[in-house]
Design a protein around this motif. Sequence first.
Motif, PDB file in Angstrom:
ATOM      1  N   ARG A 139       0.842  -1.188   0.000  1.00 23.89           N
ATOM      2  CA  ARG A 139       0.000   0.000   0.000  1.00 23.89           C
ATOM      3  C   ARG A 139       0.884   1.246   0.000  1.00 23.89           C
ATOM      4  O   ARG A 139       2.004   1.231   0.531  1.00 23.89           O
ATOM      5  CB  ARG A 139      -0.921  -0.006   1.225  1.00 23.89           C
ATOM      6  CG  ARG A 139      -1.950  -1.134   1.191  1.00 23.89           C
ATOM      7  CD  ARG A 139      -2.903  -1.018   2.361  1.00 23.89           C
ATOM      8  NE  ARG A 139      -3.735   0.177   2.292  1.00 23.89           N
ATOM      9  CZ  ARG A 139      -4.858   0.289   1.575  1.00 23.89           C
ATOM     10  NH1 ARG A 139      -5.301  -0.756   0.881  1.00 23.89           N
ATOM     11  NH2 ARG A 139      -5.562   1.410   1.583  1.00 23.89           N
ATOM     12  N   GLU A 141       0.831   3.913   1.717  1.00 20.01           N
ATOM     13  CA  GLU A 141       1.199   4.429   3.046  1.00 20.01           C
ATOM     14  C   GLU A 141       2.252   3.564   3.747  1.00 20.01           C
ATOM     15  O   GLU A 141       2.820   3.959   4.770  1.00 20.01           O
ATOM     16  CB  GLU A 141      -0.038   4.545   3.939  1.00 20.01           C
ATOM     17  CG  GLU A 141      -0.740   3.237   4.240  1.00 20.01           C
ATOM     18  CD  GLU A 141      -1.866   2.937   3.248  1.00 20.01           C
ATOM     19  OE1 GLU A 141      -2.796   2.221   3.633  1.00 20.01           O
ATOM     20  OE2 GLU A 141      -1.810   3.458   2.102  1.00 20.01           O
ATOM     21  N   ASP A 142       2.514   2.362   3.202  1.00 19.67           N
ATOM     22  CA  ASP A 142       3.503   1.479   3.819  1.00 19.67           C
ATOM     23  C   ASP A 142       4.873   1.582   3.165  1.00 19.67           C
ATOM     24  O   ASP A 142       5.793   0.829   3.524  1.00 19.67           O
ATOM     25  CB  ASP A 142       3.024   0.018   3.750  1.00 19.67           C
ATOM     26  CG  ASP A 142       1.827  -0.247   4.641  1.00 19.67           C
ATOM     27  OD1 ASP A 142       1.682   0.477   5.643  1.00 19.67           O
ATOM     28  OD2 ASP A 142       1.050  -1.166   4.335  1.00 19.67           O
ATOM     29  N   GLU A 144       7.283   3.684   3.406  1.00 21.16           N
ATOM     30  CA  GLU A 144       8.382   4.035   4.309  1.00 21.16           C
ATOM     31  C   GLU A 144       8.834   2.825   5.133  1.00 21.16           C
ATOM     32  O   GLU A 144      10.008   2.693   5.470  1.00 21.16           O
ATOM     33  CB  GLU A 144       7.948   5.170   5.241  1.00 21.16           C
ATOM     34  CG  GLU A 144       9.052   5.716   6.133  1.00 21.16           C
ATOM     35  CD  GLU A 144      10.182   6.354   5.351  1.00 21.16           C
ATOM     36  OE1 GLU A 144      11.319   6.351   5.865  1.00 21.16           O
ATOM     37  OE2 GLU A 144       9.944   6.849   4.225  1.00 21.16           O
ATOM     38  N   GLU A 183      -3.597   0.490  -3.898  1.00 24.84           N
ATOM     39  CA  GLU A 183      -4.632   0.448  -2.855  1.00 24.84           C
ATOM     40  C   GLU A 183      -5.336  -0.899  -2.836  1.00 24.84           C
ATOM     41  O   GLU A 183      -6.131  -1.175  -1.934  1.00 24.84           O
ATOM     42  CB  GLU A 183      -5.669   1.554  -3.107  1.00 24.84           C
ATOM     43  CG  GLU A 183      -5.118   2.971  -3.093  1.00 24.84           C
ATOM     44  CD  GLU A 183      -4.862   3.473  -1.686  1.00 24.84           C
ATOM     45  OE1 GLU A 183      -5.251   2.758  -0.730  1.00 24.84           O
ATOM     46  OE2 GLU A 183      -4.280   4.560  -1.534  1.00 24.84           O
ATOM     47  N   ALA A 187      -4.740  -3.711   3.891  1.00 22.75           N
ATOM     48  CA  ALA A 187      -3.901  -2.960   4.829  1.00 22.75           C
ATOM     49  C   ALA A 187      -3.159  -3.934   5.746  1.00 22.75           C
ATOM     50  O   ALA A 187      -3.699  -4.977   6.133  1.00 22.75           O
ATOM     51  CB  ALA A 187      -4.763  -2.014   5.659  1.00 22.75           C
TER      52      ALA A 187
END
Length: 614
Positions: A139, A141-142, A144, A183, A187
């Motif tokens: 995803r 947001e992951d 990093e 996406e 998650a």
Amino acid sequence: MDEKTKNLHLTSEEISGESSEENSTVQRRGSVASRGTQSAQVDAELAAVRTARASIDEVTLPLENAGVEEDRTTVSRTITQLDDYILPRLATLDAPLTVVVGGSTGAGKSTLVNTLLGEPITRSGAIRPTTRQPVLIHRPEDAEALTPQRILPHLERIEAKNSTELVGADHSERDQIFTVATESIPAGIALIDAPDIDSVSEDNRRLAKQLLSAADLWLFVTTANRYADAVPWEVLHEAAKRDITVAVVLNRVPEGAEDEIEEDLRRMLTGAGITPAHLLTVTEQERDERGMLPAVALTPLVFWLRELGSNADERSRIARQTLEGAVRSVADRMETITAAQTAQFETAQRLQNIVLTSYTQAQKNIIASTQDGALLRGEVLSRWQDFVGTGEFFRSLETGIGRMRDRVAGFFKGQPSQAVEVEQALEVGLHSVIVEQAAQAAETSQRQWLEERAGRVLIGNRDVARVSEDFPARVAEGIRAWQNDVMEMIRAEGAGKRQRARFMSLGVNAAAVILMVVVFSMTGGLTGIEVGIAGGSGVVGTKLLEAVFGEDAVRRMAQGARENLEIRVHELLDEHSEVLTERLDSISLGPEPALLQRSTEEMRATARGLKEAK
């Protein structure tokens, strides 16, 4: 309810509320304290693993022992697993769960991944092997949490330009991994589409095993035709040893054979000690125009992954379980590495001892030749007899030492050339013995080194037994230096003597030559100076010098000259042995085995800590 009862009820509620608030405060404080304890434990575990990693990194295994190539591979694999998985995961236990999709060639891994995501992301092809470059799907947001600093640092990252770019089937000479942010993935989950574990390409097989070693969870894909193959079961047995969570997709099963084949697969998994976290059987089905299976075929797996991704506690449990198994497997490998390192040290010591023993024996032989009169025979004896005479001189010895003192100076006056001839004859004899013994020591060392693989490799194509061209010249230089030391000893001893006139008449060269003869007539003990060897040469020399310097001084000078000679012989042999010892000195053996053993024990303690924390 009357007012008094009401007030009493309210008071009880208030008290109850205060009590709850106090309990909550205590719980929060306990939670903070618990997190602090866990953080300290993680820091200690990280420190232990980093220490182990640093120790292993210094292990090079330079000596070619039996089985050393396999040991070097173990070292490389261990460092890779520490860098790829153990250190990153231990530092970030809350990072997304890494699910590696692995299996045999043509099992449909890429098709499965694309269907799971609902969009074609990784490319499969008709040419085998299909997946040539692994693909990391996560995803946005992951991103990093999945940088090279945190996972798989040894793989070059290539970011897909857009979500419609199919990746993973190109060939590359370097170890690379494509990254795709989407996406579509649940998650808390990151998927890696790995190369085939039974690929025809050795690099692909190696990379597939490396990725599986970096997985929190294995999603193993096989088919009805391939599920019993040997290679996949090697991987599954490794999973069982490491206590890794395994999910299985049994793909391309003929309609009507699902129950029979799935039951047989479960039986084999149980026999291997594996209880799959999830097992999905997918029947043979047509793929759509995008190369994907009907979504409904994988619905149970999609729901399972979504539920897993949303359950932080379960993800943490799986991560810790896998991490504990990985640390334990590294500790097992470190035992192997420690044994290999011990063998390296033992081999180096053995080779060193061969040289030491050979050259120590050479030195003993040289010293023995200077003690048994061997150097005072032949040419040396002839020159010595010319020097001292055989008639009048020996008769003078019989008349007593007192009378001889008066005749010493006159007897040797005008004979400096004979002294030089004796000195030269001694030098030639000693030179021959040293060169011969050095060559013999080198030959013995070379022969014994060649009996060991490590020794053969260290020697290479060089003939170390052959005396170097400049060694005889260095021996001659060393002998002359010793002779000069003897002369300086004579000068120093004669400088303050009352018999200075007689000493000066005798001459430094003559006195030094006589002392050399005395040294070569010693039998090794401090009192051996009285022993005459080679026709009374020692007795003659001793009596002459005692007539000038006194008994104690002669004994002291002879002993000092012998010790000086032994030191110079030792230095010459040390220099000659360097052709062998420099090969050992040029290699770095790395850490002491005891240090590796301590790190191994710390890794086992870390594994126990992780197991207890699960």
